[in-house]
Design a protein around this motif. Structure first.
Motif, PDB file in Angstrom:
ATOM      1  N   ILE A   1     -10.126   5.738 -21.828  1.00 24.12           N
ATOM      2  CA  ILE A   1     -10.328   4.994 -20.586  1.00 24.12           C
ATOM      3  C   ILE A   1     -10.783   3.559 -20.860  1.00 24.12           C
ATOM      4  O   ILE A   1     -11.207   2.855 -19.946  1.00 24.12           O
ATOM      5  CB  ILE A   1     -11.349   5.701 -19.673  1.00 24.12           C
ATOM      6  CG1 ILE A   1     -12.715   5.806 -20.350  1.00 24.12           C
ATOM      7  CG2 ILE A   1     -10.837   7.087 -19.255  1.00 24.12           C
ATOM      8  CD1 ILE A   1     -13.828   6.289 -19.430  1.00 24.12           C
ATOM      9  N   LEU A   2     -10.698   3.136 -22.122  1.00 21.77           N
ATOM     10  CA  LEU A   2     -11.003   1.753 -22.521  1.00 21.77           C
ATOM     11  C   LEU A   2     -12.409   1.323 -22.102  1.00 21.77           C
ATOM     12  O   LEU A   2     -12.627   0.218 -21.626  1.00 21.77           O
ATOM     13  CB  LEU A   2      -9.960   0.799 -21.937  1.00 21.77           C
ATOM     14  CG  LEU A   2      -8.537   1.007 -22.462  1.00 21.77           C
ATOM     15  CD1 LEU A   2      -7.549   0.170 -21.661  1.00 21.77           C
ATOM     16  CD2 LEU A   2      -8.454   0.662 -23.939  1.00 21.77           C
ATOM     17  N   CYS A   3     -13.358   2.208 -22.301  1.00 20.47           N
ATOM     18  CA  CYS A   3     -14.752   1.863 -21.996  1.00 20.47           C
ATOM     19  C   CYS A   3     -15.322   0.899 -23.021  1.00 20.47           C
ATOM     20  O   CYS A   3     -16.327   0.250 -22.759  1.00 20.47           O
ATOM     21  CB  CYS A   3     -15.602   3.129 -21.925  1.00 20.47           C
ATOM     22  SG  CYS A   3     -15.857   3.947 -23.525  1.00 20.47           S
ATOM     23  N   SER A   4     -14.731   0.857 -24.206  1.00 20.53           N
ATOM     24  CA  SER A   4     -15.095  -0.033 -25.323  1.00 20.53           C
ATOM     25  C   SER A   4     -16.404   0.345 -25.997  1.00 20.53           C
ATOM     26  O   SER A   4     -16.916  -0.424 -26.808  1.00 20.53           O
ATOM     27  CB  SER A   4     -15.129  -1.508 -24.894  1.00 20.53           C
ATOM     28  OG  SER A   4     -16.297  -1.855 -24.187  1.00 20.53           O
ATOM     29  N   ARG A   5     -16.939   1.501 -25.712  1.00 14.68           N
ATOM     30  CA  ARG A   5     -18.168   1.923 -26.398  1.00 14.68           C
ATOM     31  C   ARG A   5     -17.978   1.964 -27.915  1.00 14.68           C
ATOM     32  O   ARG A   5     -18.840   1.517 -28.668  1.00 14.68           O
ATOM     33  CB  ARG A   5     -18.601   3.306 -25.918  1.00 14.68           C
ATOM     34  CG  ARG A   5     -19.378   3.338 -24.625  1.00 14.68           C
ATOM     35  CD  ARG A   5     -19.790   4.770 -24.339  1.00 14.68           C
ATOM     36  NE  ARG A   5     -20.758   4.873 -23.264  1.00 14.68           N
ATOM     37  CZ  ARG A   5     -21.443   5.984 -22.983  1.00 14.68           C
ATOM     38  NH1 ARG A   5     -21.245   7.071 -23.723  1.00 14.68           N
ATOM     39  NH2 ARG A   5     -22.315   6.012 -22.007  1.00 14.68           N
ATOM     40  N   CYS A   6     -16.857   2.518 -28.363  1.00 12.82           N
ATOM     41  CA  CYS A   6     -16.615   2.640 -29.799  1.00 12.82           C
ATOM     42  C   CYS A   6     -16.508   1.279 -30.460  1.00 12.82           C
ATOM     43  O   CYS A   6     -17.031   1.062 -31.561  1.00 12.82           O
ATOM     44  CB  CYS A   6     -15.351   3.460 -30.053  1.00 12.82           C
ATOM     45  SG  CYS A   6     -13.856   2.819 -29.255  1.00 12.82           S
TER      46      CYS A   6
ATOM     47  N   LYS B   1     -22.165  -2.485 -37.586  1.00 11.56           N
ATOM     48  CA  LYS B   1     -21.784  -3.822 -38.097  1.00 11.56           C
ATOM     49  C   LYS B   1     -20.545  -3.785 -38.993  1.00 11.56           C
ATOM     50  O   LYS B   1     -20.321  -4.699 -39.768  1.00 11.56           O
ATOM     51  CB  LYS B   1     -22.949  -4.461 -38.861  1.00 11.56           C
ATOM     52  CG  LYS B   1     -24.248  -4.536 -38.086  1.00 11.56           C
ATOM     53  CD  LYS B   1     -24.155  -5.456 -36.899  1.00 11.56           C
ATOM     54  CE  LYS B   1     -25.455  -5.520 -36.107  1.00 11.56           C
ATOM     55  NZ  LYS B   1     -26.546  -6.131 -36.834  1.00 11.56           N
ATOM     56  N   SER B   2     -19.727  -2.746 -38.875  1.00 14.49           N
ATOM     57  CA  SER B   2     -18.512  -2.683 -39.686  1.00 14.49           C
ATOM     58  C   SER B   2     -17.371  -3.488 -39.080  1.00 14.49           C
ATOM     59  O   SER B   2     -16.408  -3.829 -39.782  1.00 14.49           O
ATOM     60  CB  SER B   2     -18.066  -1.222 -39.851  1.00 14.49           C
ATOM     61  OG  SER B   2     -17.651  -0.674 -38.605  1.00 14.49           O
ATOM     62  N   ASN B   3     -17.449  -3.779 -37.767  1.00 15.57           N
ATOM     63  CA  ASN B   3     -16.372  -4.506 -37.069  1.00 15.57           C
ATOM     64  C   ASN B   3     -15.013  -3.856 -37.321  1.00 15.57           C
ATOM     65  O   ASN B   3     -14.004  -4.542 -37.485  1.00 15.57           O
ATOM     66  CB  ASN B   3     -16.338  -5.975 -37.491  1.00 15.57           C
ATOM     67  CG  ASN B   3     -17.557  -6.741 -37.009  1.00 15.57           C
ATOM     68  OD1 ASN B   3     -17.812  -6.831 -35.808  1.00 15.57           O
ATOM     69  ND2 ASN B   3     -18.330  -7.261 -37.948  1.00 15.57           N
ATOM     70  N   ALA B   4     -15.004  -2.537 -37.355  1.00 15.28           N
ATOM     71  CA  ALA B   4     -13.798  -1.825 -37.758  1.00 15.28           C
ATOM     72  C   ALA B   4     -12.833  -1.562 -36.615  1.00 15.28           C
ATOM     73  O   ALA B   4     -11.682  -1.195 -36.864  1.00 15.28           O
ATOM     74  CB  ALA B   4     -14.177  -0.499 -38.418  1.00 15.28           C
ATOM     75  N   LEU B   5     -13.268  -1.722 -35.360  1.00 15.18           N
ATOM     76  CA  LEU B   5     -12.417  -1.386 -34.220  1.00 15.18           C
ATOM     77  C   LEU B   5     -12.249  -2.565 -33.280  1.00 15.18           C
ATOM     78  O   LEU B   5     -13.118  -3.438 -33.175  1.00 15.18           O
ATOM     79  CB  LEU B   5     -12.994  -0.196 -33.447  1.00 15.18           C
ATOM     80  CG  LEU B   5     -13.085   1.148 -34.167  1.00 15.18           C
ATOM     81  CD1 LEU B   5     -13.699   2.185 -33.246  1.00 15.18           C
ATOM     82  CD2 LEU B   5     -11.727   1.606 -34.652  1.00 15.18           C
TER      83      LEU B   5
ATOM     84  N   ASN C   1     -20.399   8.537 -35.067  1.00 16.33           N
ATOM     85  CA  ASN C   1     -21.167   8.343 -33.835  1.00 16.33           C
ATOM     86  C   ASN C   1     -20.265   7.976 -32.660  1.00 16.33           C
ATOM     87  O   ASN C   1     -20.620   8.236 -31.505  1.00 16.33           O
ATOM     88  CB  ASN C   1     -22.232   7.262 -34.029  1.00 16.33           C
ATOM     89  CG  ASN C   1     -23.390   7.742 -34.881  1.00 16.33           C
ATOM     90  OD1 ASN C   1     -24.235   8.508 -34.432  1.00 16.33           O
ATOM     91  ND2 ASN C   1     -23.432   7.293 -36.122  1.00 16.33           N
ATOM     92  N   ILE C   2     -19.103   7.375 -32.933  1.00 20.14           N
ATOM     93  CA  ILE C   2     -18.230   7.000 -31.821  1.00 20.14           C
ATOM     94  C   ILE C   2     -17.633   8.230 -31.161  1.00 20.14           C
ATOM     95  O   ILE C   2     -17.218   8.178 -29.997  1.00 20.14           O
ATOM     96  CB  ILE C   2     -17.133   6.016 -32.268  1.00 20.14           C
ATOM     97  CG1 ILE C   2     -16.144   6.659 -33.240  1.00 20.14           C
ATOM     98  CG2 ILE C   2     -17.751   4.763 -32.872  1.00 20.14           C
ATOM     99  CD1 ILE C   2     -14.974   5.753 -33.618  1.00 20.14           C
TER     100      ILE C   2
END
Length: 480
Positions: free
Chosen positions: A148-153, A162-166, A193-194
């Protein structure tokens, strides 16, 4: 402290709180998807709408600061109508596959659809199709049709790990969560955790995929033994009333998954991936047979043999486990501490490829109770300490010690829970219980004490270290 009014009731809010935070803190539930107390405000989902009295429109509560005298309604007809329209939008392209979704039973979309919408879709157009089972990493798969593109992950990897992986690529119906090409999610030791953060069934654990339904499981509070942080966790396992009678009975006593148990004093709402993999530690092949010089014996005979060795020793040394609970450490100190020169040893050391430490949770010491062990027994064995030449007995409690370092001719009492070659090399080997079979406490490196509870029954042929030490001491005193 500003005074605001929620549904006509006076509420004392905190400075810098949002209306959503103030409402939740005082028992007024406002639904939300994208908001999370540990993440920045995104305002994506719009489901947390409220109506300010005197206005004909609604506004999102997660980004509305409290101000003195503010009056809001959380359940007006206008709010209800808007919330229903948001839920219709959320489910417009969402697949109706709840029956096979691992999030079933924990899904906010299910709960909110039932509570705030509950109507058939108004659309007659075909749902927009998207990628299914997209591999985000070796641990996580993504179902973009459910997202649903909440962007939590995305915010978690930017703000917490702080991985900036997504990130989110493209726009509108074509928007997709994707891993960055130059920052693989596999390199993020907090990536799982995501899965918890995802309010729907879009992010799925490969370990748990199609393994069980949550209503068949129950969580037991525990402590991750993976490092000196001692994160509090929930170990999920099958409920006794839902036990399997036909399939492999071992499924009734296995760890299905591990999730964080929120603890502001230790780990907050997060744990690292190592904490998710506790089954790999606890479910290794167990040692269940006591032995003398490699020959099987009954547990009482092994305890008696250990007593005789202790009674006859002149310079006994004990290597104390840094995985022993506070209760076990106290039991050893009271029962046998005066008889041994006690050294604290490391049961586990960092494994190849494992992150050593960081500023979030992970600690370099990979043992859960080093702090308590060293408080009781200040001397430590750092892998280089030499034994005195006249050491004639060594009691080794737990894993991680190289038997090649033992002094020649010294007798060995070995207390261990798992099948290892060293078990048969000891003069006396006594199998002991593991953390999931007993209750106790660990003290982390900051002095915080956390409790763990038993998940599974202890095998009858295995001893609890806490009672074992007292039993050896009682046997010894009986023969004095």
């Amino acid at each position: 402290m500003p005074e605001i009014y929620i549904n006509g009731q006076s509420v004392q809010a905190e400075l810098n709180q949002s209306v959503l935070q103030a409402a939740l803190a005082h028992g007024f539930y406002i639904p939300y998807f994208c908001w999370h107390p540990e993440l920045s405000v995104a305002g994506n989902c719009r489901i947390c709408c409220v109506q300010v009295e005197g206005r004909s429109w609604v506004e999102i509560a997660c980004n509305m600061p409290v101000t003195e005298g503010l009056r809001v309604l959380t359940d007006s007809d206008t709010v209800k109508a808007y919330r229903k329209s948001i839920m219709q939008l959320m489910t417009l392209n969402h697949p109706v596959d709840c029956g096979i979704c691992d999030k079933a039973g924990e899904c906010k979309l299910q709960d909110y659809h039932y509570k705030y919408n509950g109507s058939p879709s108004l659309s007659r157009d075909a749902k927009v199709r998207s990628t299914k089972f997209h591999a985000l990493s070796e641990r996580i798969v993504l179902d973009n049709e459910r997202c649903i593109l909440c962007s939590r992950c995305v915010r978690f990897t930017r703000e917490i790990s702080k991985s900036n992986a997504l990130g989110i690529t493209q726009r509108g119906d074509a928007s997709l969560v994707r891993a960055a090409e130059d920052r693989p999610l596999d390199a993020d030791p907090y990536s799982d955790n995501i899965i918890d953060l995802c309010p729907v069934g879009a992010l799925l654990s490969r370990q748990f995929l199609y393994k069980s339904r949550v209503w068949y499981l129950k969580p037991t509070p525990s402590v991750c033994p993976g490092c000196a942080r001692g994160c509090t966790v929930q170990i999920w396992h099958r409920k006794p009333e839902w036990k399997l009678n036909v399939l492999d009975p071992r499924q009734n006593v296995r760890i299905e998954r591990v999730t964080p148990l929120e603890n502001p004093q230790v780990n907050g709402p997060w744990i690292c991936n190592k904490g998710r993999d506790l089954a790999q530690i606890f479910e290794r092949p167990r040692a269940k047979q006591a032995m003398q010089k490699g020959e099987p014996v009954e547990l009482p005979s092994a305890i008696e043999a250990a007593r005789r060795l202790i009674e006859g020793a002149m310079r006994p040394v004990a290597l104390v486990s840094s995985w022993g609970s506070n209760e076990e450490l106290d039991a050893f100190k009271q029962a046998l501490g005066g008889r041994f020169a006690a050294l604290v040893k490391q049961d586990w050391v960092p494994q190849p490829g494992e992150r050593l430490d960081d500023d979030l949770l992970i600690r370099a010491d990979k043992n859960p109770n080093t702090a308590a062990a060293r408080a009781s027994f200040p001397q430590q064995d750092n892998g280089e300490r030499a034994f005195a030449a006249d050491t004639d007995l060594v009691l080794i409690w737990g894993e991680g010690f190289d038997f090649a370092r033992l002094p020649a001719g010294a007798k060995i009492i070995f207390l261990n829970a798992y099948l290892q070659p060293e078990n048969g090399h000891a003069d006396v080997f006594i199998p002991i219980s593991i953390q999931t079979e007993r209750r106790g406490h660990y003290t982390n490196f900051q002095g915080a004490v956390s409790a763990f509870q038993p998940c599974f029954p202890k095998p009858a042929s295995v001893a609890d270290a806490e009672t074992l030490f007292a039993a050896i001491a009682a046997t010894e005193s009986a023969h004095a």
